[in-house]
Design a protein around this motif. Structure first.
Motif, PDB file in Angstrom:
ATOM      1  N   UNK A  17      62.172  10.216  67.593  1.00 41.25           N
ATOM      2  CA  UNK A  17      61.836   9.272  68.664  1.00 41.25           C
ATOM      3  C   UNK A  17      60.437   9.570  69.197  1.00 41.25           C
ATOM      4  N   UNK A  18      60.110  10.842  69.309  1.00 43.07           N
ATOM      5  CA  UNK A  18      58.750  11.243  69.669  1.00 43.07           C
ATOM      6  C   UNK A  18      58.343  10.915  71.091  1.00 43.07           C
ATOM      7  N   UNK A  19      59.213  11.186  72.056  1.00 48.90           N
ATOM      8  CA  UNK A  19      58.894  10.888  73.448  1.00 48.90           C
ATOM      9  C   UNK A  19      58.022  11.979  74.057  1.00 48.90           C
ATOM     10  N   UNK A  20      57.179  11.594  74.989  1.00 48.44           N
ATOM     11  CA  UNK A  20      56.304  12.525  75.692  1.00 48.44           C
ATOM     12  C   UNK A  20      57.152  13.400  76.623  1.00 48.44           C
ATOM     13  N   UNK A  21      57.136  14.722  76.440  1.00 46.38           N
ATOM     14  CA  UNK A  21      57.936  15.601  77.303  1.00 46.38           C
ATOM     15  C   UNK A  21      57.593  15.472  78.782  1.00 46.38           C
TER      16      UNK A  21
ATOM     17  N   UNK B 158      64.471   4.096  75.327  1.00 51.98           N
ATOM     18  CA  UNK B 158      64.010   5.089  76.294  1.00 51.98           C
ATOM     19  C   UNK B 158      63.014   4.477  77.279  1.00 51.98           C
ATOM     20  N   UNK B 159      62.181   3.574  76.777  1.00 51.67           N
ATOM     21  CA  UNK B 159      61.207   2.915  77.637  1.00 51.67           C
ATOM     22  C   UNK B 159      61.884   1.966  78.627  1.00 51.67           C
ATOM     23  N   UNK B 160      63.096   1.530  78.303  1.00 55.18           N
ATOM     24  CA  UNK B 160      63.823   0.602  79.181  1.00 55.18           C
ATOM     25  C   UNK B 160      64.612   1.312  80.273  1.00 55.18           C
ATOM     26  N   UNK B 161      64.576   2.638  80.285  1.00 59.64           N
ATOM     27  CA  UNK B 161      65.262   3.387  81.336  1.00 59.64           C
ATOM     28  C   UNK B 161      64.500   3.305  82.657  1.00 59.64           C
ATOM     29  N   UNK B 162      65.232   3.230  83.734  1.00 60.79           N
ATOM     30  CA  UNK B 162      64.636   3.409  85.044  1.00 60.79           C
ATOM     31  C   UNK B 162      64.330   4.900  85.246  1.00 60.79           C
ATOM     32  N   UNK B 163      63.526   5.195  86.238  1.00 59.01           N
ATOM     33  CA  UNK B 163      63.259   6.594  86.578  1.00 59.01           C
ATOM     34  C   UNK B 163      64.582   7.304  86.860  1.00 59.01           C
ATOM     35  N   UNK B 164      64.782   8.442  86.218  1.00 64.89           N
ATOM     36  CA  UNK B 164      66.019   9.194  86.384  1.00 64.89           C
ATOM     37  C   UNK B 164      67.153   8.734  85.494  1.00 64.89           C
ATOM     38  N   UNK B 165      66.940   7.652  84.731  1.00 65.57           N
ATOM     39  CA  UNK B 165      67.979   7.117  83.865  1.00 65.57           C
ATOM     40  C   UNK B 165      68.173   7.953  82.608  1.00 65.57           C
ATOM     41  N   UNK B 166      69.308   7.758  81.960  1.00 69.67           N
ATOM     42  CA  UNK B 166      69.670   8.562  80.798  1.00 69.67           C
ATOM     43  C   UNK B 166      69.925   7.698  79.562  1.00 69.67           C
TER      44      UNK B 166
ATOM     45  N   UNK C  67      67.304  -0.302  59.099  1.00 68.84           N
ATOM     46  CA  UNK C  67      67.169  -0.258  60.557  1.00 68.84           C
ATOM     47  C   UNK C  67      66.211   0.868  60.923  1.00 68.84           C
ATOM     48  N   UNK C  68      65.152   0.520  61.625  1.00 69.28           N
ATOM     49  CA  UNK C  68      64.204   1.524  62.113  1.00 69.28           C
ATOM     50  C   UNK C  68      64.758   2.082  63.420  1.00 69.28           C
ATOM     51  N   UNK C  69      65.686   3.010  63.307  1.00 69.09           N
ATOM     52  CA  UNK C  69      66.370   3.532  64.499  1.00 69.09           C
ATOM     53  C   UNK C  69      65.420   4.204  65.465  1.00 69.09           C
ATOM     54  N   UNK C  70      64.454   4.938  64.954  1.00 68.07           N
ATOM     55  CA  UNK C  70      63.537   5.647  65.850  1.00 68.07           C
ATOM     56  C   UNK C  70      62.830   4.679  66.782  1.00 68.07           C
ATOM     57  N   UNK C  71      62.388   3.548  66.242  1.00 75.85           N
ATOM     58  CA  UNK C  71      61.711   2.550  67.072  1.00 75.85           C
ATOM     59  C   UNK C  71      62.681   1.938  68.075  1.00 75.85           C
ATOM     60  N   UNK C  72      63.901   1.645  67.634  1.00 78.78           N
ATOM     61  CA  UNK C  72      64.904   1.079  68.538  1.00 78.78           C
ATOM     62  C   UNK C  72      65.189   2.041  69.687  1.00 78.78           C
ATOM     63  N   UNK C  73      65.381   3.320  69.377  1.00 77.52           N
ATOM     64  CA  UNK C  73      65.696   4.300  70.411  1.00 77.52           C
ATOM     65  C   UNK C  73      64.497   4.575  71.315  1.00 77.52           C
TER      66      UNK C  73
ATOM     67  N   UNK D  72      71.995  -9.328  69.289  1.00 78.44           N
ATOM     68  CA  UNK D  72      70.620  -8.961  68.976  1.00 78.44           C
ATOM     69  C   UNK D  72      70.569  -8.225  67.642  1.00 78.44           C
ATOM     70  N   UNK D  73      69.611  -8.551  66.824  1.00 83.76           N
ATOM     71  CA  UNK D  73      69.184  -7.667  65.749  1.00 83.76           C
ATOM     72  C   UNK D  73      68.090  -6.818  66.377  1.00 83.76           C
ATOM     73  N   UNK D  74      68.391  -5.556  66.617  1.00 84.70           N
ATOM     74  CA  UNK D  74      67.504  -4.725  67.427  1.00 84.70           C
ATOM     75  C   UNK D  74      66.158  -4.458  66.778  1.00 84.70           C
TER      76      UNK D  74
END
Length: 208
Positions: A168-172, A128-136, A118-124, A93-95
């Motif tokens: 990354x700017x994730x919602x706390x 994060x959105x691909x994590x299951x609940x409780x995932x890391x 590479x737009x790393x922030x968007x990739x990361x 994949x080209x992420x």
């Protein structure tokens, strides 16, 4: 920078290295995941496959991703030779353009740093959105330059783990930063050379 350029660059990097039949896992992965219950893992920028093999041997089902076709093909062959083909799926994949499908309990992005665009922030953020609940999500970056690194730019600046998290700017309310720090370790490079290096370590957990 186009996908073709990225593939050519990283194919060249991996082709210049001999295939490793027992690649070493990254220290920050083993210390983070040693006590986790195995599930589905995603290895972003799998390279030589050390992290993928380590996880698969411990019962994880691993999707391993790299932009380099050489890295992906070698990992497919290695997983087969080690009897891990049923636990490892290797994908190119080209992420910036595509991201592996699925939901994951652990996503590892070790040294996902490149001289190419590479737009790393968007990739990361996507990771994060691909994590299951409780995932890391474990992001480990170089915090210093090893003597054997392909990138010896004296002006390079390594963002801190906190800066990466802010980018990354994730919602706390949905994700918690469990670890954000710099840590030193002794690294081993080609021909057994050793040097003290710094890792920037970011560990984010999705709310249960």
């Amino acid at each position: 920078m186009s996908t073709t350029d990225a593939v050519a660059f990283w194919d060249g990097v991996h082709a210049a290295r001999p295939a490793d039949t027992e690649p070493r896992p990254n220290t920050r992965l083993t210390e983070t995941a040693a006590d986790l219950v195995p599930g589905d893992a995603l290895d972003l920028g799998c390279g030589g496959g050390g992290d993928t093999v380590w996880l698969a041997r411990r019962g994880w089902h691993v999707t391993a991703v790299d932009v380099s076709a050489v890295a992906v093909q070698r990992l497919e062959a290695l997983a087969g030779a080690l009897g891990l083909a049923d636990r490892v799926v290797a994908e190119r994949h080209d992420l910036q353009e595509t991201f592996p499908r699925g939901a994951f309990d652990l996503i590892s992005a070790h040294y996902l740093q490149t001289p190419l665009e590479l737009d790393r922030a968007t990739v990361l953020r996507t990771a994060a959105q691909a994590l299951r609940a409780g995932g890391r999500l474990l992001v480990v970056d170089h915090g210093s330059t090893a003597p054997w690194s392909w990138d010896q730019d004296p002006d390079i600046r390594y963002p801190s783990a906190r800066e990466v998290a802010e980018g990354i700017g994730l919602d706390p309310a949905g994700w918690t930063v469990e670890r954000a720090e710099a840590a030193r370790r002794t690294a081993t490079g080609p021909q057994g050379r050793t040097a003290e290096v710094i890792d920037h370590i970011l560990l984010i957990r999705r709310a249960a």
